[in-house]
Design a protein around this motif. Structure first.
Motif, PDB file in Angstrom:
ATOM      1  N   ALA A 116       0.876  -1.293  -0.168  1.00 51.43           N
ATOM      2  CA  ALA A 116      -0.032   0.055   0.112  1.00 51.43           C
ATOM      3  C   ALA A 116       0.790   1.210  -0.072  1.00 51.43           C
ATOM      4  CB  ALA A 116      -0.946   0.071   1.241  1.00 51.43           C
ATOM      5  N   LEU A 117       0.279   2.257  -0.593  1.00 49.16           N
ATOM      6  CA  LEU A 117       1.158   3.641  -0.674  1.00 49.16           C
ATOM      7  C   LEU A 117       0.539   4.369   0.367  1.00 49.16           C
ATOM      8  CD1 LEU A 117       3.249   5.599  -1.962  1.00 49.16           C
ATOM      9  CD2 LEU A 117       1.572   5.906  -3.845  1.00 49.16           C
ATOM     10  N   SER A 118       1.257   4.859   1.155  1.00 44.41           N
ATOM     11  CA  SER A 118       0.658   5.752   2.302  1.00 44.41           C
ATOM     12  C   SER A 118       1.092   7.027   2.136  1.00 44.41           C
ATOM     13  CB  SER A 118       1.512   5.422   3.598  1.00 44.41           C
ATOM     14  OG  SER A 118       1.148   6.193   4.696  1.00 44.41           O
ATOM     15  N   PHE A 119       0.043   7.907   2.124  1.00 40.37           N
ATOM     16  CA  PHE A 119       0.074   9.455   2.066  1.00 40.37           C
ATOM     17  C   PHE A 119       0.169  10.273   3.078  1.00 40.37           C
ATOM     18  CE2 PHE A 119      -1.382   7.657  -2.195  1.00 40.37           C
ATOM     19  CZ  PHE A 119      -0.724   8.426  -3.202  1.00 40.37           C
ATOM     20  N   GLY A 120      -0.353   9.853   4.095  1.00 42.13           N
ATOM     21  CA  GLY A 120      -0.266  10.761   5.456  1.00 42.13           C
ATOM     22  C   GLY A 120      -1.400  11.153   5.812  1.00 42.13           C
ATOM     23  N   SER A 121      -2.286  11.364   5.110  1.00 42.49           N
ATOM     24  CA  SER A 121      -3.548  12.299   5.388  1.00 42.49           C
ATOM     25  C   SER A 121      -4.880  11.535   4.327  1.00 42.49           C
ATOM     26  CB  SER A 121      -3.410  13.634   5.254  1.00 42.49           C
ATOM     27  OG  SER A 121      -3.303  13.907   4.040  1.00 42.49           O
ATOM     28  N   ILE A 122      -5.950  11.696   4.909  1.00 40.20           N
ATOM     29  CA  ILE A 122      -6.922  11.176   3.948  1.00 40.20           C
ATOM     30  C   ILE A 122      -7.411  12.199   2.745  1.00 40.20           C
ATOM     31  CG2 ILE A 122      -9.578  11.098   4.034  1.00 40.20           C
ATOM     32  CD1 ILE A 122      -9.384   9.526   6.517  1.00 40.20           C
ATOM     33  N   ASP A 123      -7.053  13.671   2.986  1.00 44.05           N
ATOM     34  CA  ASP A 123      -7.238  14.396   1.897  1.00 44.05           C
ATOM     35  C   ASP A 123      -6.481  14.203   0.785  1.00 44.05           C
ATOM     36  OD1 ASP A 123      -9.056  15.896   3.199  1.00 44.05           O
ATOM     37  OD2 ASP A 123      -7.876  17.265   3.980  1.00 44.05           O
ATOM     38  N   ALA A 124      -5.014  13.778   1.136  1.00 41.00           N
ATOM     39  CA  ALA A 124      -4.168  13.308   0.097  1.00 41.00           C
ATOM     40  C   ALA A 124      -4.424  12.173  -0.499  1.00 41.00           C
ATOM     41  CB  ALA A 124      -2.675  13.433   0.642  1.00 41.00           C
ATOM     42  N   VAL A 125      -5.048  11.092   0.118  1.00 38.82           N
ATOM     43  CA  VAL A 125      -5.373  10.004  -0.431  1.00 38.82           C
ATOM     44  C   VAL A 125      -6.915  10.317  -1.777  1.00 38.82           C
ATOM     45  CG1 VAL A 125      -6.676   7.953  -0.099  1.00 38.82           C
ATOM     46  CG2 VAL A 125      -4.881   8.444   1.357  1.00 38.82           C
ATOM     47  N   LYS A 126      -7.472  11.148  -1.169  1.00 34.91           N
ATOM     48  CA  LYS A 126      -8.646  11.441  -1.988  1.00 34.91           C
ATOM     49  C   LYS A 126      -7.989  12.165  -3.167  1.00 34.91           C
ATOM     50  CE  LYS A 126     -11.198  13.586   1.260  1.00 34.91           C
ATOM     51  NZ  LYS A 126     -12.600  14.179   1.981  1.00 34.91           N
ATOM     52  N   ARG A 127      -7.133  12.921  -3.097  1.00 33.77           N
ATOM     53  CA  ARG A 127      -6.685  13.613  -4.621  1.00 33.77           C
ATOM     54  C   ARG A 127      -6.007  12.460  -5.120  1.00 33.77           C
ATOM     55  NH1 ARG A 127      -5.317  17.863  -0.814  1.00 33.77           N
ATOM     56  NH2 ARG A 127      -3.119  17.203  -0.361  1.00 33.77           N
ATOM     57  N   ALA A 128      -5.154  11.701  -4.636  1.00 31.37           N
ATOM     58  CA  ALA A 128      -4.671  10.732  -5.586  1.00 31.37           C
ATOM     59  C   ALA A 128      -6.029   9.733  -5.981  1.00 31.37           C
ATOM     60  CB  ALA A 128      -3.665   9.571  -4.535  1.00 31.37           C
ATOM     61  N   LEU A 129      -6.658   9.428  -5.522  1.00 28.82           N
ATOM     62  CA  LEU A 129      -7.970   8.663  -6.024  1.00 28.82           C
ATOM     63  C   LEU A 129      -8.602   9.415  -7.154  1.00 28.82           C
ATOM     64  CD1 LEU A 129      -9.554   7.599  -2.810  1.00 28.82           C
ATOM     65  CD2 LEU A 129      -8.636   5.886  -4.301  1.00 28.82           C
TER      66      LEU A 129
END
Length: 307
Positions: free
Chosen positions: A216-229
Motif C-alpha cells: 500500500a502507498l501511504s500518503f499521510g492524510s485522507i485528503d491526500a488519498v482523496k486527491r490521489a484517488l
C-alpha cells in the motif's frame, strides 16, 4: 539529552523534513542536523531513514518519539510550575486517527469550545496502535477506528459504528458489479497510514484472498488519498463519512465490496485519568457530540450530483 534536541527531533518527525523543522523552530538547518546527529550518537542508533528528500522515522525512532514527547511535556510543566509558582492548568493530550481528526473530532472540539472554553486540548496524530500509545503514557486518551478491543492498561468506550467504503476515481477499472476480494487485491492500494486499525484489517483480508503480500502507498492524510484517488492512482478503504461529499458529487465512486469485519469509532484512556474532572467533561462531550452527528447524518437527505 537537552530539551532543545528533543524538541528538534519531534519537529523533524512531525514535518518529515529537516528544512521545515528548521523553519518551524526558527533555527538554521545545520543546527537541526547537528542536534539530530548528537541524539543519534548518544543513543547509538539511527532515528531517521534518509532517502533523498524523504525523511521517515526508523523503528527505534518511533519508539524514542513516545519518550521524547513525555520528557518535553514534563520539562515544560516543571518550568511553568516554577515560574508561575502555582500548578498550571495543563492540557489533556489527545491522540487521534487521521480518519477521525477532521470528521469526528472537530465536532467534539466545537462542542467543548462552546460549553467549556477553559478546557485545553493538545491533539496529536495517531499513526500506530493506540493501545501502545496509551500504555506508554504518550497520550492521555485516544480516538481511533478499529474492531472492539481491550487492554489491561486502559479503559475504552464505543462511540458509534463507523461504516467503511472502498472508493476509486471516476474512471476506476472495477465497474458497478460486486467485486470479488481476489480482484480487489490486485488493484493499487492507497491509504493515509498503514498503522490504522481498519487498514491493517483490510490488508490482511486482501492478502488472505490473494495469498500474496499487499503493498500500500501511504500518503499521510485522507485528503491526500482523496486527491490521489481522483487522479486515478488506485483504490482505498476509507470511513464513508470522510468521502460522503466526494461520492455525492461524483468525484469518487463506490466500489461494490463489503468488508467482512465491522469497526467502530472508539475512545480509550488511562485508567488513572478517569477521576480527572477535565476528562469527565471530554468523555461526556465525545458521547454527546458523536450522537448528535450520527443523528444528523441519519436525517439529512442525500446529495446528488447534477446530471
Amino acid at each position: 539529552m537537552d530539551t532543545a534536541s528533543l524538541t528538534t527531533f519531534l519537529s523533524v518527525a512531525e514535518q518529515s523534513s529537516f528544512t521545515k523543522a528548521a523553519n518551524d523552530l526558527r533555527v538554521a538547518q545545520p543546527t537541526v542536523t547537528a542536534r539530530i546527529k548528537k541524539l543519534e550518537r548518544d543513543l547509538a542508533c539511527d532515528l531517521f531513514n534518509r532517502t533523498g528528500a524523504l525523511i521517515r522515522l526508523t523503528t527505534a525512532g518511533q519508539r524514542f518519539r513516545r519518550y521524547a514527547h513525555k520528557i518535553v511535556k514534563l520539562s515544560r510543566l516543571a518550568e511553568e510550575t516554577v515560574l508561575a509558582g502555582t500548578t498550571p492548568g495543563d492540557a489533556l493530550t489527545v491522540g487521534a486517527d487521521s480518519g477521525l481528526t477532521s470528521y469526528r473530532l472537530v465536532p467534539i472540539v466545537e462542542y467543548l469550545y462552546r460549553r467549556h472554553p477553559e478546557l485545553a486540548l493538545e491533539i496529536l496524530p495517531l499513526e500506530e496502535d493506540p493501545w501502545s500509545r496509551i500504555g506508554d503514557s504518550d497520550v492521555d486518551c485516544a480516538f481511533f477506528i478499529d474492531v472492539c478491543g481491550s487492554s489491561p492498561k486502559a479503559d475504552s468506550t464505543l462511540l458509534c459504528p463507523e461504516p467503511l467504503v472502498v472508493v476509486a476515481g471516476q474512471d476506476g477499472p472495477l465497474g458497478p458489479e460486486p467485486v470479488p476480494t481476489l480482484r480487489l487485491a490486485r488493484q493499487p492500494l492507497l491509504c493515509a497510514h498503514r498503522g490504522s486499525g481498519y487498514q491493517r484489517l483490510f490488508e490482511r483480508t486482501l492478502e488472505g484472498a490473494g495469498d500474496t503480500r499487499v503493498r500500500a502507498l501511504s500518503f499521510g492524510s485522507i485528503d491526500a488519498v482523496k486527491r490521489a484517488l481522483t487522479a486515478g492512482l488506485g483504490i482505498s478503504l476509507l470511513p464513508r463519512l470522510s468521502v460522503a461529499t466526494e461520492l455525492a458529487e461524483g468525484r469518487l465512486v463506490e466500489v461494490p465490496w463489503t468488508a467482512p469485519f465491522q469497526v467502530f469509532t472508539q475512545m480509550a484512556w488511562h485508567r488513572e485519568i478517569r477521576t480527572d474532572p477535565r476528562f469527565s467533561v471530554l468523555l461526556d462531550a465525545a458521547a454527546r457530540a458523536t450522537a448528535e452527528q450520527v443523528a444528523d447524518a441519519g436525517t439529512r437527505p442525500a446529495r446528488r450530483s447534477a446530471l
